[in-house]
Design a protein around this motif. Structure first.
Motif, mmCIF file in Angstrom:
data_model
loop_
_atom_site.group_PDB
_atom_site.id
_atom_site.type_symbol
_atom_site.label_atom_id
_atom_site.label_comp_id
_atom_site.label_asym_id
_atom_site.label_seq_id
_atom_site.Cartn_x
_atom_site.Cartn_y
_atom_site.Cartn_z
ATOM 1 N N UNK A 204 0.789 -1.101 0.286
ATOM 2 C CA UNK A 204 -0.180 -0.057 0.380
ATOM 3 C C UNK A 204 1.169 0.527 -0.390
ATOM 4 N N UNK A 205 2.263 1.415 0.303
ATOM 5 C CA UNK A 205 3.079 2.123 0.642
ATOM 6 C C UNK A 205 3.242 2.554 -0.581
ATOM 7 N N UNK A 206 3.971 1.663 -1.409
ATOM 8 C CA UNK A 206 4.565 1.768 -2.710
ATOM 9 C C UNK A 206 3.875 2.330 -3.381
ATOM 10 N N UNK A 207 2.207 1.938 -3.574
ATOM 11 C CA UNK A 207 1.872 2.623 -4.292
ATOM 12 C C UNK A 207 0.840 4.125 -4.461
ATOM 13 N N UNK A 208 1.242 4.396 -3.124
ATOM 14 C CA UNK A 208 0.393 5.048 -2.494
ATOM 15 C C UNK A 208 1.803 6.579 -3.295
ATOM 16 N N UNK A 209 3.012 6.067 -2.930
ATOM 17 C CA UNK A 209 3.776 7.513 -3.600
ATOM 18 C C UNK A 209 4.127 7.267 -5.221
ATOM 19 N N UNK A 210 4.173 5.877 -5.338
ATOM 20 C CA UNK A 210 3.713 5.612 -6.843
ATOM 21 C C UNK A 210 2.862 6.294 -7.591
ATOM 22 N N UNK A 211 1.749 6.137 -6.590
ATOM 23 C CA UNK A 211 0.389 6.627 -7.669
ATOM 24 C C UNK A 211 0.800 7.912 -7.276
ATOM 25 N N UNK A 212 0.832 8.165 -7.090
ATOM 26 C CA UNK A 212 1.100 10.318 -6.850
ATOM 27 C C UNK A 212 1.634 10.807 -7.586
ATOM 28 N N UNK A 213 2.742 10.403 -6.982
ATOM 29 C CA UNK A 213 4.361 11.025 -8.231
ATOM 30 C C UNK A 213 3.982 10.898 -9.245
ATOM 31 N N UNK A 214 3.308 9.282 -10.315
ATOM 32 C CA UNK A 214 2.510 9.344 -11.430
ATOM 33 C C UNK A 214 1.765 10.042 -11.686
ATOM 34 N N UNK A 215 0.787 10.157 -11.509
ATOM 35 C CA UNK A 215 -0.081 10.909 -11.440
ATOM 36 C C UNK A 215 -0.099 12.354 -11.646
ATOM 37 N N UNK A 216 0.937 12.752 -10.593
ATOM 38 C CA UNK A 216 1.493 14.628 -10.859
ATOM 39 C C UNK A 216 2.585 14.479 -12.094
ATOM 40 N N UNK A 217 3.149 13.603 -12.399
ATOM 41 C CA UNK A 217 3.579 13.919 -12.967
ATOM 42 C C UNK A 217 3.020 13.094 -15.190
ATOM 43 N N UNK A 218 1.932 12.727 -14.914
ATOM 44 C CA UNK A 218 1.460 12.984 -16.362
ATOM 45 C C UNK A 218 0.596 14.387 -15.815
ATOM 46 N N UNK A 219 0.078 14.706 -15.006
ATOM 47 C CA UNK A 219 -1.118 15.991 -15.168
ATOM 48 C C UNK A 219 -0.215 16.740 -16.205
ATOM 49 N N UNK A 220 1.519 16.717 -15.687
ATOM 50 C CA UNK A 220 2.041 18.094 -16.209
ATOM 51 C C UNK A 220 2.298 17.675 -17.125
ATOM 52 N N UNK A 221 2.460 16.098 -17.987
ATOM 53 C CA UNK A 221 2.845 15.686 -18.855
ATOM 54 C C UNK A 221 1.819 16.049 -20.106
ATOM 55 N N UNK A 222 0.462 16.454 -20.041
ATOM 56 C CA UNK A 222 -0.444 16.184 -20.121
ATOM 57 C C UNK A 222 -1.434 17.279 -20.813
ATOM 58 N N UNK A 223 -0.025 18.951 -19.660
ATOM 59 C CA UNK A 223 -0.980 19.931 -19.704
ATOM 60 C C UNK A 223 0.216 20.999 -20.810
ATOM 61 N N UNK A 224 1.442 19.902 -20.982
ATOM 62 C CA UNK A 224 2.318 20.428 -22.053
ATOM 63 C C UNK A 224 1.920 20.279 -23.111
ATOM 64 N N UNK A 225 0.944 18.878 -23.596
ATOM 65 C CA UNK A 225 0.110 18.555 -25.010
ATOM 66 C C UNK A 225 -1.026 19.094 -25.404
ATOM 67 N N UNK A 226 -1.532 19.800 -24.411
ATOM 68 C CA UNK A 226 -2.183 20.462 -24.094
ATOM 69 C C UNK A 226 -2.396 22.446 -24.398
ATOM 70 N N UNK A 227 -0.753 22.841 -23.804
ATOM 71 C CA UNK A 227 -0.583 23.782 -24.047
ATOM 72 C C UNK A 227 0.099 23.731 -26.057
ATOM 73 N N UNK A 228 0.573 22.708 -25.978
ATOM 74 C CA UNK A 228 1.277 22.661 -27.433
ATOM 75 C C UNK A 228 0.239 22.450 -28.150
ATOM 76 N N UNK A 229 -0.826 22.348 -28.307
ATOM 77 C CA UNK A 229 -1.877 21.809 -29.308
ATOM 78 C C UNK A 229 -1.951 23.591 -29.887
ATOM 79 N N UNK A 230 -1.238 24.683 -29.731
ATOM 80 C CA UNK A 230 -2.023 25.726 -29.968
ATOM 81 C C UNK A 230 -0.617 26.190 -31.098
ATOM 82 N N UNK A 231 0.509 25.671 -31.033
ATOM 83 C CA UNK A 231 1.402 25.239 -32.693
ATOM 84 C C UNK A 231 1.095 24.904 -33.135
#
Length: 225
Positions: free
Chosen positions: A142-169
Motif C-alpha cells: 500500500x505504501x509503495x502504491x501511494x508514493x508511486x501512484x501519486x508521483x505518477x499521476x502528478x507527472x502525467x498531469x504535467x505532461x498532459x498539460x504540456x500537450x494541451x499547451x502545445x496544441x496551439x502550435x
C-alpha cells in the motif's frame, strides 16, 4: 517513421479511450523503451480538442504507470534481496542490471525510503529501476502504491498539460512524433550500449582470471619459472 508511430499511438487512444492510455503506460513501464513521454502529450493535445479531460488522462496514465511498475516491484518483493541478487547474476545482463548496482541502490533506498519512489517518477528508466530495491527492501505494497501512484499521476498531469499547451502550435502532432522517434532511438541505443558494455566487462574479467598463455592457472603451480 515519426508519423507512423504517432498515428499508431493516436489510433490506440481513439479506439480504447482512457483504457488505451492506461494500457500504453503499462506497456511503457514493463518495456522501458516504449516512449511513454509522448503518449501523454498526445492525449493532452486531444484534450484541447475536447476529446478527453486532463484529469482523466492524468488518472488513467498515472494508474497505468503504477500497474507497470508493480510488474517489477512484486517479483523483487517476493524474492527478497538474496534471491533477487542470485537471479540477476544469471539473467541481469539482459536487463542491463548488475547485482552490485542493485545492492547499492537498495542501500540508498533504505536511507531515503518512499520519497525516492515519489521523486524518481519523472526520470525515464530510474522510476522503473527504483521498483526493484523497493521490493527487495520489502516496502509495504500500500505504501509503495501511494508514493508511486501519486508521483505518477502528478507527472502525467504535467505532461498532459504540456500537450494541451502545445496544441496551439501548428504541426503539434508532428513535433510530438519526431520527439517520440528520437526518444525511442535514444533509449534503445542506451540499452544496446549498456548490454555491450556488460558483456565486454565479463570477457575482460574472464581474460584477467586466466594465465599468460590464455589457460586458467593451475593450483600449486609456480607463478614464475
Amino acid at each position: 517513421m515519426a508519423g507512423g508511430l504517432t498515428n499508431w499511438l493516436v489510433d490506440v487512444m481513439h479506439t480504447m479511450n482512457y483504457v488505451g492510455i492506461f494500457l500504453l503506460l503499462v506497456l511503457a513501464r514493463v518495456i522501458p523503451p516504449v516512449p511513454a513521454e509522448s503518449v501523454i502529450p498526445l492525449a493532452g493535445i486531444a484534450a484541447a480538442q475536447g476529446e478527453y479531460n486532463l484529469f482523466g488522462v492524468a488518472l488513467a496514465g498515472g494508474l497505468g504507470s503504477l500497474a507497470g511498475q508493480l510488474v517489477w516491484f512484486l517479483p523483487s518483493r517476493l524474492m527478497g534481496r538474496d534471491r533477487l541478487e542470485a537471479f540477476l547474476k544469471r539473467y541481469g545482463h539482459w536487463l542491463t542490471i548488475h547485482p552490485r548496482k542493485v545492492r547499492r541502490s537498495t542501500e540508498w533506498f533504505g536511507k531515503h525510503g518512499g520519497i525516492a519512489v515519489f521523486l524518481t517518477q519523472p526520470v525515464p528508466g530510474v522510476r522503473t529501476l527504483i521498483s526493484i530495491p523497493a521490493g527487495a527492501c520489502r516496502m509495504s505494497i500500500p505504501l509503495y502504491c501511494l508514493y508511486s501512484g501519486v508521483g505518477s499521476i502528478l507527472w502525467t498531469l504535467l505532461l498532459a498539460w504540456t500537450g494541451y499547451m502545445l496544441s496551439r502550435w501548428p504541426f503539434a502532432h508532428s513535433l510530438v512524433g519526431y520527439f517520440t522517434v528520437g526518444l525511442l532511438v535514444v533509449l534503445v541505443g542506451l540499452y544496446l550500449y549498456r548490454l555491450v558494455s556488460h558483456f565486454h566487462g565479463i570477457r575482460r574479467a574472464q581474460k584477467s582470471s586466466r594465465g599468460p598463455d590464455g589457460d586458467p592457472p593451475v593450483a600449486g603451480a609456480p607463478l614464475s619459472p
